[in-house]
Design an enzyme around this catalytic site. Structure first.
Site, PDB file in Angstrom:
ATOM      1  N   HIS A   5      -3.399  33.924 -15.522  1.00 21.88           N
ATOM      2  CA  HIS A   5      -3.415  32.847 -14.944  1.00 21.88           C
ATOM      3  C   HIS A   5      -3.697  31.249 -15.522  1.00 21.88           C
ATOM      4  CE1 HIS A   5      -6.087  30.146 -11.708  1.00 21.88           C
ATOM      5  NE2 HIS A   5      -6.748  30.020 -13.325  1.00 21.88           N
ATOM      6  N   HIS A  62      -4.025  26.555  -9.894  1.00 27.10           N
ATOM      7  CA  HIS A  62      -3.904  27.044  -8.184  1.00 27.10           C
ATOM      8  C   HIS A  62      -2.552  25.338  -8.286  1.00 27.10           C
ATOM      9  CE1 HIS A  62      -7.695  28.393  -9.154  1.00 27.10           C
ATOM     10  NE2 HIS A  62      -7.398  29.218  -8.369  1.00 27.10           N
ATOM     11  N   ARG A  95       1.305  20.140  -5.837  1.00 25.27           N
ATOM     12  CA  ARG A  95       0.782  19.072  -6.753  1.00 25.27           C
ATOM     13  C   ARG A  95       0.403  20.771  -7.523  1.00 25.27           C
ATOM     14  NH1 ARG A  95      -4.932  18.181  -8.123  1.00 25.27           N
ATOM     15  NH2 ARG A  95      -4.871  18.522  -6.070  1.00 25.27           N
ATOM     16  N   ASP A 152      -0.728  18.838  -1.573  1.00 27.04           N
ATOM     17  CA  ASP A 152      -0.726  17.468  -1.401  1.00 27.04           C
ATOM     18  C   ASP A 152       0.576  16.579  -2.567  1.00 27.04           C
ATOM     19  OD1 ASP A 152      -2.087  17.962  -3.624  1.00 27.04           O
ATOM     20  OD2 ASP A 152      -4.463  16.972  -3.474  1.00 27.04           O
TER      21      ASP A 152
END
Length: 228
Positions: A199, A202, A214, A206
Protein backbone atom coordinates in the site's frame (compact mmCIF):
# COMPACT_ATOMS: atom_id res chain seq x y z
CA UNK A 1 -29.08 -85.25 -12.54
CA UNK A 2 -26.45 -82.67 -13.54
CA UNK A 3 -23.51 -81.93 -11.30
CA UNK A 4 -23.92 -78.55 -9.45
CA UNK A 5 -20.62 -77.17 -10.81
CA UNK A 6 -21.65 -77.95 -14.38
CA UNK A 7 -24.98 -76.16 -13.86
CA UNK A 8 -23.23 -73.09 -12.44
CA UNK A 9 -20.80 -72.93 -15.37
CA UNK A 10 -23.66 -73.14 -17.86
CA UNK A 11 -25.60 -70.44 -16.03
CA UNK A 12 -22.55 -68.11 -15.88
CA UNK A 13 -21.84 -68.67 -19.57
CA UNK A 14 -25.42 -67.85 -20.45
CA UNK A 15 -25.28 -64.65 -18.37
CA UNK A 16 -22.02 -63.63 -20.08
CA UNK A 17 -23.58 -64.11 -23.50
CA UNK A 18 -26.55 -61.97 -22.52
CA UNK A 19 -24.22 -59.29 -21.14
CA UNK A 20 -22.42 -58.97 -24.47
CA UNK A 21 -25.66 -57.98 -26.17
CA UNK A 22 -26.51 -55.18 -23.69
CA UNK A 23 -25.86 -51.67 -25.07
CA UNK A 24 -24.06 -49.87 -22.20
CA UNK A 25 -24.75 -46.15 -22.39
CA UNK A 26 -23.40 -43.95 -19.59
CA UNK A 27 -21.41 -40.73 -19.36
CA UNK A 28 -18.59 -39.84 -16.94
CA UNK A 29 -17.22 -36.31 -17.06
CA UNK A 30 -13.60 -35.49 -16.28
CA UNK A 31 -12.64 -35.01 -12.65
CA UNK A 32 -12.57 -31.41 -11.48
CA UNK A 33 -9.09 -30.83 -10.01
CA UNK A 34 -10.46 -28.16 -7.71
CA UNK A 35 -11.91 -30.94 -5.58
CA UNK A 36 -15.59 -30.81 -6.53
CA UNK A 37 -17.27 -34.13 -7.16
CA UNK A 38 -17.29 -35.34 -10.76
CA UNK A 39 -20.67 -35.61 -12.39
CA UNK A 40 -21.91 -39.01 -13.40
CA UNK A 41 -25.36 -39.48 -14.89
CA UNK A 42 -27.57 -41.55 -12.65
CA UNK A 43 -28.04 -45.14 -13.59
CA UNK A 44 -31.73 -44.60 -14.22
CA UNK A 45 -31.15 -41.87 -16.80
CA UNK A 46 -28.27 -43.87 -18.30
CA UNK A 47 -30.35 -46.95 -18.99
CA UNK A 48 -31.65 -47.05 -22.56
CA UNK A 49 -35.38 -46.66 -22.88
CA UNK A 50 -35.77 -50.27 -23.98
CA UNK A 51 -34.17 -51.47 -20.70
CA UNK A 52 -36.26 -49.46 -18.25
CA UNK A 53 -38.71 -51.48 -16.25
CA UNK A 54 -42.08 -51.67 -17.89
CA UNK A 55 -45.00 -53.97 -17.59
CA UNK A 56 -44.03 -57.24 -19.13
CA UNK A 57 -40.28 -56.49 -19.29
CA UNK A 58 -38.27 -59.66 -19.70
CA UNK A 59 -35.82 -60.92 -17.09
CA UNK A 60 -33.03 -60.58 -19.64
CA UNK A 61 -33.58 -56.86 -20.02
CA UNK A 62 -33.89 -56.24 -16.29
CA UNK A 63 -30.69 -58.21 -15.72
CA UNK A 64 -28.96 -55.76 -18.09
CA UNK A 65 -30.35 -52.81 -16.14
CA UNK A 66 -29.01 -54.21 -12.87
CA UNK A 67 -25.58 -54.80 -14.39
CA UNK A 68 -25.52 -51.26 -15.77
CA UNK A 69 -26.42 -49.83 -12.38
CA UNK A 70 -23.62 -51.82 -10.73
CA UNK A 71 -21.05 -50.66 -13.28
CA UNK A 72 -22.19 -47.04 -12.98
CA UNK A 73 -21.92 -47.09 -9.17
CA UNK A 74 -18.43 -48.60 -9.38
CA UNK A 75 -17.28 -45.89 -11.78
CA UNK A 76 -18.77 -43.21 -9.51
CA UNK A 77 -16.79 -44.57 -6.56
CA UNK A 78 -13.58 -44.51 -8.61
CA UNK A 79 -14.18 -40.95 -9.77
CA UNK A 80 -14.97 -39.88 -6.20
CA UNK A 81 -11.65 -41.32 -5.01
CA UNK A 82 -9.82 -39.46 -7.80
CA UNK A 83 -11.60 -36.24 -6.87
CA UNK A 84 -10.59 -36.58 -3.22
CA UNK A 85 -6.98 -37.21 -4.24
CA UNK A 86 -6.98 -34.05 -6.38
CA UNK A 87 -8.59 -32.08 -3.55
CA UNK A 88 -5.94 -33.27 -1.10
CA UNK A 89 -3.19 -32.20 -3.51
CA UNK A 90 -4.78 -28.74 -3.85
CA UNK A 91 -5.03 -28.39 -0.06
CA UNK A 92 -1.37 -29.35 0.33
CA UNK A 93 -0.34 -26.72 -2.24
CA UNK A 94 -2.48 -24.08 -0.48
CA UNK A 95 -0.93 -24.92 2.90
CA UNK A 96 2.55 -24.60 1.40
CA UNK A 97 1.63 -21.19 -0.04
CA UNK A 98 0.42 -20.02 3.36
CA UNK A 99 3.72 -21.08 4.94
CA UNK A 100 5.64 -19.07 2.31
CA UNK A 101 3.45 -16.00 2.88
CA UNK A 102 3.88 -16.22 6.64
CA UNK A 103 7.64 -16.52 6.18
CA UNK A 104 7.64 -13.41 3.96
CA UNK A 105 5.60 -11.44 6.48
CA UNK A 106 7.99 -12.43 9.25
CA UNK A 107 10.92 -11.33 7.10
CA UNK A 108 9.24 -7.98 6.36
CA UNK A 109 8.58 -7.35 10.04
CA UNK A 110 12.28 -7.81 10.70
CA UNK A 111 13.36 -5.65 7.74
CA UNK A 112 10.86 -2.76 7.97
CA UNK A 113 10.15 -0.34 10.77
CA UNK A 114 6.85 -0.68 12.62
CA UNK A 115 5.39 2.29 10.72
CA UNK A 116 6.62 1.06 7.33
CA UNK A 117 5.06 -2.35 7.96
CA UNK A 118 1.79 -0.82 9.18
CA UNK A 119 1.49 1.42 6.10
CA UNK A 120 2.53 -1.05 3.39
CA UNK A 121 1.06 -4.31 4.73
CA UNK A 122 -1.89 -3.15 6.84
CA UNK A 123 -2.97 -0.19 4.65
CA UNK A 124 -2.18 2.29 7.39
CA UNK A 125 -1.59 6.06 7.08
CA UNK A 126 1.21 8.04 8.67
CA UNK A 127 0.36 11.22 10.53
CA UNK A 128 0.20 14.30 8.25
CA UNK A 129 3.35 16.45 8.07
CA UNK A 130 5.33 13.73 9.87
CA UNK A 131 6.84 11.97 6.84
CA UNK A 132 10.53 12.36 6.04
CA UNK A 133 9.77 13.06 2.35
CA UNK A 134 6.95 15.57 2.83
CA UNK A 135 9.16 18.62 2.19
CA UNK A 136 11.93 16.67 0.47
CA UNK A 137 13.09 18.34 -2.76
CA UNK A 138 16.36 16.67 -3.76
CA UNK A 139 16.56 15.43 -7.36
CA UNK A 140 16.24 11.68 -7.78
CA UNK A 141 13.71 8.86 -7.75
CA UNK A 142 11.41 7.36 -5.14
CA UNK A 143 11.25 3.58 -4.82
CA UNK A 144 8.92 1.12 -3.09
CA UNK A 145 10.29 0.45 0.38
CA UNK A 146 9.31 -3.24 0.14
CA UNK A 147 10.51 -4.38 -3.31
CA UNK A 148 12.74 -1.45 -4.35
CA UNK A 149 10.85 -0.89 -7.62
CA UNK A 150 11.21 2.70 -8.93
CA UNK A 151 7.83 4.45 -8.84
CA UNK A 152 8.09 8.25 -8.83
CA UNK A 153 10.49 10.96 -9.96
CA UNK A 154 11.36 14.17 -8.14
CA UNK A 155 10.41 15.97 -11.38
CA UNK A 156 6.72 15.23 -10.72
CA UNK A 157 6.82 16.01 -6.97
CA UNK A 158 5.09 19.19 -5.79
CA UNK A 159 4.00 20.81 -2.53
CA UNK A 160 0.27 20.24 -2.22
CA UNK A 161 0.02 21.33 1.40
CA UNK A 162 -1.87 18.15 2.28
CA UNK A 163 0.77 16.87 4.71
CA UNK A 164 2.03 13.97 2.61
CA UNK A 165 4.42 13.72 -0.37
CA UNK A 166 2.51 14.51 -3.57
CA UNK A 167 3.29 13.58 -7.16
CA UNK A 168 1.48 14.63 -10.32
CA UNK A 169 2.35 11.38 -12.11
CA UNK A 170 4.15 8.04 -11.88
CA UNK A 171 7.21 7.10 -13.89
CA UNK A 172 5.23 4.33 -15.59
CA UNK A 173 1.49 3.61 -15.25
CA UNK A 174 2.26 -0.10 -15.10
CA UNK A 175 4.28 0.44 -11.92
CA UNK A 176 1.20 1.00 -9.74
CA UNK A 177 -2.25 -0.51 -9.38
CA UNK A 178 -5.32 1.66 -8.78
CA UNK A 179 -8.22 0.17 -6.82
CA UNK A 180 -11.52 1.71 -5.62
CA UNK A 181 -11.45 2.21 -1.85
CA UNK A 182 -14.70 2.74 0.07
CA UNK A 183 -13.26 2.44 3.58
CA UNK A 184 -13.88 5.01 6.31
CA UNK A 185 -17.17 6.05 4.74
CA UNK A 186 -15.62 7.75 1.69
CA UNK A 187 -14.91 6.94 -1.95
CA UNK A 188 -11.23 7.07 -2.90
CA UNK A 189 -8.75 5.36 -5.21
CA UNK A 190 -6.05 3.33 -3.50
CA UNK A 191 -2.53 3.22 -4.95
CA UNK A 192 -0.49 0.04 -4.48
CA UNK A 193 2.81 -1.17 -5.86
CA UNK A 194 2.03 -3.40 -8.82
CA UNK A 195 5.10 -5.55 -8.20
CA UNK A 196 4.67 -6.48 -4.54
CA UNK A 197 1.21 -5.16 -3.60
CA UNK A 198 2.45 -2.76 -0.93
CA UNK A 199 0.00 0.00 0.00
CA UNK A 200 1.37 3.42 -1.01
CA UNK A 201 -1.46 5.89 -0.56
CA UNK A 202 -4.29 7.35 -2.68
CA UNK A 203 -4.69 9.34 -5.88
CA UNK A 204 -7.05 12.33 -6.33
CA UNK A 205 -8.21 14.37 -9.32
CA UNK A 206 -7.17 17.76 -7.91
CA UNK A 207 -3.53 17.89 -9.02
CA UNK A 208 -1.74 20.35 -11.32
CA UNK A 209 -1.87 20.25 -15.11
CA UNK A 210 -1.27 18.49 -17.41
CA UNK A 211 -2.25 15.29 -15.53
CA UNK A 212 -4.65 16.87 -13.05
CA UNK A 213 -3.77 14.13 -10.58
CA UNK A 214 -2.35 14.18 -7.07
CA UNK A 215 -0.71 10.98 -5.91
CA UNK A 216 -0.81 11.39 -2.13
CA UNK A 217 1.84 8.91 -0.96
CA UNK A 218 3.05 7.93 2.50
CA UNK A 219 6.73 8.61 3.14
CA UNK A 220 6.85 5.32 5.04
CA UNK A 221 6.17 3.43 1.82
CA UNK A 222 9.11 5.01 -0.06
CA UNK A 223 12.87 5.02 -0.28
CA UNK A 224 14.77 7.78 -2.04
CA UNK A 225 17.69 7.39 -4.48
CA UNK A 226 19.44 10.65 -5.33
CA UNK A 227 20.85 11.44 -8.75
CA UNK A 228 24.56 10.74 -9.06
Amino acid sequence: MNHPNISNRKRNAAQANRLKKIPFNFTLSSVDVSGSLPYLTTWKSAIPENLKKKKGTSKKKMFGARVLRSVTCSLWRLSLAASRTASAATSTHHAASLKVDQANLKSLKERLTAEQYHVTQEKGTERPFSGVYNHHSDPGTYKCVVCDDVLFSSDSKFDSGCGWPAFSDVLDKSKVKLTPDFSHGSSRTEVTCNKCGAHLGHVFDDGPKPTGQRYCINSASLNFAGKK
